[in-house]
Design a protein around this motif. Structure first.
Motif, PDB file in Angstrom:
ATOM      1  N   LEU A  15      19.664 106.204  55.013  1.00  0.00           N
ATOM      2  CA  LEU A  15      20.608 106.517  56.077  1.00  0.00           C
ATOM      3  C   LEU A  15      21.573 107.635  55.686  1.00  0.00           C
ATOM      4  CD1 LEU A  15      21.528 102.910  57.282  1.00  0.00           C
ATOM      5  CD2 LEU A  15      19.993 104.530  58.388  1.00  0.00           C
ATOM      6  N   PHE A  16      21.742 107.854  54.380  1.00  0.00           N
ATOM      7  CA  PHE A  16      22.672 108.882  53.937  1.00  0.00           C
ATOM      8  C   PHE A  16      22.146 110.300  54.181  1.00  0.00           C
ATOM      9  CE2 PHE A  16      24.303 105.231  51.636  1.00  0.00           C
ATOM     10  CZ  PHE A  16      25.678 105.417  51.743  1.00  0.00           C
ATOM     11  N   ARG A  17      20.923 110.402  54.676  1.00  0.00           N
ATOM     12  CA  ARG A  17      20.431 111.724  55.067  1.00  0.00           C
ATOM     13  C   ARG A  17      21.191 112.260  56.268  1.00  0.00           C
ATOM     14  NH1 ARG A  17      14.109 109.791  54.723  1.00  0.00           N
ATOM     15  NH2 ARG A  17      13.988 109.650  52.424  1.00  0.00           N
ATOM     16  N   ASP A  18      21.801 111.375  57.038  1.00  0.00           N
ATOM     17  CA  ASP A  18      22.611 111.774  58.180  1.00  0.00           C
ATOM     18  C   ASP A  18      24.039 112.035  57.707  1.00  0.00           C
ATOM     19  OD1 ASP A  18      24.574 111.166  60.469  1.00  0.00           O
ATOM     20  OD2 ASP A  18      22.658 111.330  61.527  1.00  0.00           O
ATOM     21  N   ARG A  19      24.533 113.248  57.938  1.00  0.00           N
ATOM     22  CA  ARG A  19      25.840 113.620  57.414  1.00  0.00           C
ATOM     23  C   ARG A  19      26.976 112.850  58.076  1.00  0.00           C
ATOM     24  NH1 ARG A  19      25.918 120.188  56.398  1.00  0.00           N
ATOM     25  NH2 ARG A  19      24.208 120.255  54.878  1.00  0.00           N
ATOM     26  N   VAL A  20      26.851 112.590  59.361  1.00  0.00           N
ATOM     27  CA  VAL A  20      27.897 111.832  60.043  1.00  0.00           C
ATOM     28  C   VAL A  20      27.980 110.419  59.458  1.00  0.00           C
ATOM     29  CG1 VAL A  20      28.657 110.868  62.250  1.00  0.00           C
ATOM     30  CG2 VAL A  20      27.676 113.168  62.158  1.00  0.00           C
ATOM     31  N   PHE A  21      26.823 109.813  59.240  1.00  0.00           N
ATOM     32  CA  PHE A  21      26.818 108.486  58.637  1.00  0.00           C
ATOM     33  C   PHE A  21      27.436 108.537  57.242  1.00  0.00           C
ATOM     34  CE2 PHE A  21      24.947 105.433  55.748  1.00  0.00           C
ATOM     35  CZ  PHE A  21      25.228 104.241  56.404  1.00  0.00           C
ATOM     36  N   THR A  22      27.115 109.567  56.478  1.00  0.00           N
ATOM     37  CA  THR A  22      27.657 109.694  55.121  1.00  0.00           C
ATOM     38  C   THR A  22      29.179 109.772  55.154  1.00  0.00           C
ATOM     39  OG1 THR A  22      25.656 110.801  54.352  1.00  0.00           O
ATOM     40  CG2 THR A  22      27.650 111.096  53.029  1.00  0.00           C
ATOM     41  N   VAL A  23      29.717 110.585  56.066  1.00  0.00           N
ATOM     42  CA  VAL A  23      31.171 110.684  56.193  1.00  0.00           C
ATOM     43  C   VAL A  23      31.768 109.331  56.544  1.00  0.00           C
ATOM     44  CG1 VAL A  23      33.045 111.681  57.551  1.00  0.00           C
ATOM     45  CG2 VAL A  23      31.170 113.132  56.782  1.00  0.00           C
ATOM     46  N   THR A  72      31.398 104.055  63.927  1.00  0.00           N
ATOM     47  CA  THR A  72      30.876 105.407  63.745  1.00  0.00           C
ATOM     48  C   THR A  72      29.557 105.388  62.980  1.00  0.00           C
ATOM     49  OG1 THR A  72      33.137 106.259  63.693  1.00  0.00           O
ATOM     50  CG2 THR A  72      31.403 107.712  62.867  1.00  0.00           C
ATOM     51  N   ALA A  73      29.476 104.565  61.955  1.00  0.00           N
ATOM     52  CA  ALA A  73      28.242 104.465  61.174  1.00  0.00           C
ATOM     53  C   ALA A  73      27.091 103.991  62.048  1.00  0.00           C
ATOM     54  CB  ALA A  73      28.440 103.504  60.001  1.00  0.00           C
ATOM     55  N   VAL A  74      27.348 103.012  62.896  1.00  0.00           N
ATOM     56  CA  VAL A  74      26.301 102.494  63.783  1.00  0.00           C
ATOM     57  C   VAL A  74      25.889 103.544  64.805  1.00  0.00           C
ATOM     58  CG1 VAL A  74      25.827 100.814  65.597  1.00  0.00           C
ATOM     59  CG2 VAL A  74      26.904 100.080  63.479  1.00  0.00           C
ATOM     60  N   ALA A  75      26.855 104.282  65.363  1.00  0.00           N
ATOM     61  CA  ALA A  75      26.547 105.280  66.387  1.00  0.00           C
ATOM     62  C   ALA A  75      25.758 106.460  65.839  1.00  0.00           C
ATOM     63  CB  ALA A  75      27.844 105.775  67.035  1.00  0.00           C
ATOM     64  N   ALA A  76      25.825 106.666  64.507  1.00  0.00           N
ATOM     65  CA  ALA A  76      25.184 107.829  63.902  1.00  0.00           C
ATOM     66  C   ALA A  76      23.703 107.627  63.624  1.00  0.00           C
ATOM     67  CB  ALA A  76      25.896 108.214  62.602  1.00  0.00           C
ATOM     68  N   VAL A  77      23.198 106.392  63.761  1.00  0.00           N
ATOM     69  CA  VAL A  77      21.815 106.096  63.397  1.00  0.00           C
ATOM     70  C   VAL A  77      21.083 105.524  64.597  1.00  0.00           C
ATOM     71  CG1 VAL A  77      22.515 105.649  61.022  1.00  0.00           C
ATOM     72  CG2 VAL A  77      22.323 103.744  62.617  1.00  0.00           C
ATOM     73  N   PRO A  78      19.744 105.490  64.562  1.00  0.00           N
ATOM     74  CA  PRO A  78      18.982 104.876  65.649  1.00  0.00           C
ATOM     75  C   PRO A  78      19.349 103.403  65.815  1.00  0.00           C
ATOM     76  CG  PRO A  78      17.540 106.175  64.234  1.00  0.00           C
ATOM     77  CD  PRO A  78      18.859 106.107  63.544  1.00  0.00           C
ATOM     78  N   PRO A  79      19.220 102.865  67.038  1.00  0.00           N
ATOM     79  CA  PRO A  79      19.629 101.475  67.295  1.00  0.00           C
ATOM     80  C   PRO A  79      18.951 100.458  66.387  1.00  0.00           C
ATOM     81  CG  PRO A  79      19.244 102.633  69.363  1.00  0.00           C
ATOM     82  CD  PRO A  79      18.791 103.557  68.273  1.00  0.00           C
ATOM     83  N   ARG A  82      18.323 100.612  63.409  1.00  0.00           N
ATOM     84  CA  ARG A  82      18.877 100.612  62.044  1.00  0.00           C
ATOM     85  C   ARG A  82      20.384 100.341  62.055  1.00  0.00           C
ATOM     86  NH1 ARG A  82      16.357 105.847  59.108  1.00  0.00           N
ATOM     87  NH2 ARG A  82      16.565 104.561  57.251  1.00  0.00           N
ATOM     88  N   ALA A  83      20.887  99.838  63.189  1.00  0.00           N
ATOM     89  CA  ALA A  83      22.323  99.596  63.328  1.00  0.00           C
ATOM     90  C   ALA A  83      22.814  98.562  62.324  1.00  0.00           C
ATOM     91  CB  ALA A  83      22.643  99.136  64.752  1.00  0.00           C
ATOM     92  N   GLY A  84      22.031  97.515  62.097  1.00  0.00           N
ATOM     93  CA  GLY A  84      22.454  96.479  61.162  1.00  0.00           C
ATOM     94  C   GLY A  84      22.613  97.011  59.750  1.00  0.00           C
ATOM     95  N   SER A  85      21.640  97.802  59.301  1.00  0.00           N
ATOM     96  CA  SER A  85      21.726  98.380  57.959  1.00  0.00           C
ATOM     97  C   SER A  85      22.912  99.328  57.844  1.00  0.00           C
ATOM     98  CB  SER A  85      20.431  99.131  57.631  1.00  0.00           C
ATOM     99  OG  SER A  85      19.339  98.249  57.567  1.00  0.00           O
ATOM    100  N   ALA A  86      23.174 100.088  58.914  1.00  0.00           N
ATOM    101  CA  ALA A  86      24.310 101.009  58.892  1.00  0.00           C
ATOM    102  C   ALA A  86      25.623 100.257  58.777  1.00  0.00           C
ATOM    103  CB  ALA A  86      24.302 101.871  60.160  1.00  0.00           C
ATOM    104  N   ALA A  87      25.778  99.192  59.558  1.00  0.00           N
ATOM    105  CA  ALA A  87      26.999  98.397  59.490  1.00  0.00           C
ATOM    106  C   ALA A  87      27.131  97.719  58.135  1.00  0.00           C
ATOM    107  CB  ALA A  87      27.010  97.356  60.609  1.00  0.00           C
TER     108      ALA A  87
END
Length: 520
Positions: free
Chosen positions: A276-284, A396-403, A405-410
């Protein structure tokens, strides 16, 4: 999730079914669940003002004092995702009940610990129990509310309670210490735990889960052992200097963490999905979950020692200085959704880091003979940034990734909070310890130990206080620079179009502390 989110329009003939409004039992159940949540958050910070009293009673070494403070956060952070998965598989309410009971027993053990080693062990056990409480509490809470809007409101209360617990922990600790011995900061957990164990079977019910994947035990061990060994090496080196055994253990810890990351990239169901850290918004968003907590915890701990051991304030007066910052942080958590709705997530994230960076720089005006006003001003300004970060990171982390993968992002967003809380004390606290060792009188490893030495000269006491203040300044400056750099990175990285008005337009689940495991 409503029909429009699923891509289906409601029929013009048959109206959409209306979810039943939650009854009094649901709201009472919410209150019962919030008790353990508040305790887990408070116990991350309740010792900050209590450490001078703990040091006076148990005489821990410099690295033991840091372990007393942050072993709890490391235990919670390293096991949060794993226990969320265990709760999903074997029963959330069952795990929540067992975790609350263990938390209470460990709190009693910490209150009456006769030595630094036993207090560290009790705090570690409290952290293990705390890791069972957060994800299971949110899953059980979500099951109480069938209506999505009511559920979102309840989760908002959950998140605000968690943030408020972090903020008021030092205040509560200071108030208790003004009239009781240091163990009282742990004994206050017992009535809350007892009330939960009494009412939970009546008001709460088990939440079914379709999860069938197994928890990867090796990943749990690698992450926990790697963190603990690496941090041990940093702390020992800061307090005592380089030594072969701690350096070897640090290398082993780093190797364990490297193996952990490699293993997560290969697993079908990783504890932490590093892809998920490939997405810069998620990383921030993820780093914003970590860095503010690191700065807040380190400054709160060092500030507690500064106010009492350097400026000579009573523990009650020191607690009162924390009230303005705690109030600002809590109010900011409440008003942040409206702020984001009027601006954007991008604006909120940038504001987090530049506000905290500016507030931390105010600490540079504090001195060994005065500076309470500057300290309070710093907590008020940084409180704005901390409050915003608590409110927007997970969403923000959840919104940055596909639905899907929302659980993993959170999971990553909320785990970063706990790890940040522990790392701040471990790394920034170790920096302050290192500077005290290099610039202080060299009579003992900590300021508290130095000031307790018999026949300590006035000159040595003054040197020790000045060295501690220099360490506080260094920790604040480093944290400020890191926040400014991340703010600039967010300004360049997050597109202006991202989540304008506070969202992407979809009604994504609203995560809160510990929500990740339940969502996966």
């Amino acid at each position: 999730m409503n029909a429009s989110v699923n891509g289906q329009r409601p029929s013009s003939v048959s109206p959409s079914p209306v979810s039943p409004s939650p009854g009094p039992r649901a709201w009472l159940g919410l209150l019962v669940v919030l008790g353990p949540v508040l305790l887990v958050a408070m116990d991350s910070s309740v010792l900050f003002l209590a450490m001078p009293a703990v040091s006076a009673a148990l005489a821990p070494s410099a690295d033991q004092a840091l372990w007393i403070l942050d072993v709890y956060g490391f235990a919670v952070g390293s096991l949060l995702v794993a226990f969320g998965a265990i709760g999903d598989r074997y029963g959330r309410l069952k795990l929540l009940t067992v975790g609350a009971a263990v938390f209470g027993l460990a709190s009693a053990g910490a209150a009456f610990a006769p030595s630094p080693e036993l207090l560290i062990a009790a705090r570690a056990l409290m952290g293990v129990a705390g890791a069972t409480l957060l994800p299971s509490a949110l899953a059980v809470l979500s099951g109480l509310f069938a209506d999505p809007r009511q559920r979102s409101r309840a989760i908002g209360v959950f998140a605000a309670t968690f943030a408020a617990g972090f903020a008021v922990g030092p205040v509560v600790g200071g108030q208790l210490l003004s009239g009781f011995w240091w163990g009282s900061v742990f004994l206050i957990n017992l009535p809350v735990v007892a009330l939960f164990l009494l009412l939970a079977p009546v008001l709460l019910r088990e939440v079914p889960s379709g999860r069938t994947d197994r928890v990867d035990v090796l990943s749990v061990l690698l992450s926990a052992v790697g963190l603990l060994l690496a941090v041990y090496a940093v702390k020992h080196t800061a307090a005592e200097g380089l030594a072969p055994v701690p350096s070897a253990l640090g290398a082993l810890g780093a190797a364990s963490l490297f193996w952990f990351v490699r293993r997560q990239l290969a697993l079908e169901f990783p504890l932490i999905d590093f892809r998920l850290f490939r997405d810069r918004v998620f990383t921030v968003a993820a780093v914003t979950g970590l860095l503010p907590l690191a700065a807040w915890s380190a400054v709160a701990y060092l500030g507690g020692v500064y106010l009492q051991s350097v400026l000579g304030l009573s523990v009650l007066d020191a607690a009162l200085t924390a009230l303005p910052g705690a109030a600002v942080l809590t109010v900011t958590c409440v008003v942040t959704p409206a702020f984001v709705a009027r601006t954007s997530v991008r604006t909120a994230l940038v504001t987090v880091h530049f506000t905290i960076a500016g507030g931390l720089l105010l600490l540079l005006a504090t001195g060994a003979t005065g500076g309470v006003g500057w300290y309070v001003a710093a907590t008020v300004v940084t409180g704005v940034g901390y409050g915003i970060s608590f409110s927007v990171v997970a969403d923000t982390a959840v919104a940055a990734v596909p639905p899907e993968r929302a659980g993993s992002a959170a999971a990553i967003a909320e785990t970063s909070n706990e790890i940040g809380n522990a790392l701040g004390i471990a790394l920034l606290g170790s920096l302050a310890t290192l500077i005290f060792r290099l610039d202080g009188p060299g009579l003992a490893g900590t300021l508290t130990e130095t000031l307790q030495l018999p026949s300590l000269s006035a000159e040595s006491a003054s040197t020790a206080r000045s060295a501690f203040v220099l360490g506080l300044h260094a920790a604040a400056f480093v944290a400020s620079v890191l926040h400014a750099a991340l703010g600039a990175f967010a300004l360049r990285t997050i597109p202006k179009s991202f989540a304008e008005g506070g969202g992407s337009g979809a009604e994504a689940p609203v995560p809160a502390p510990g929500s990740a495991p339940a969502a996966r």
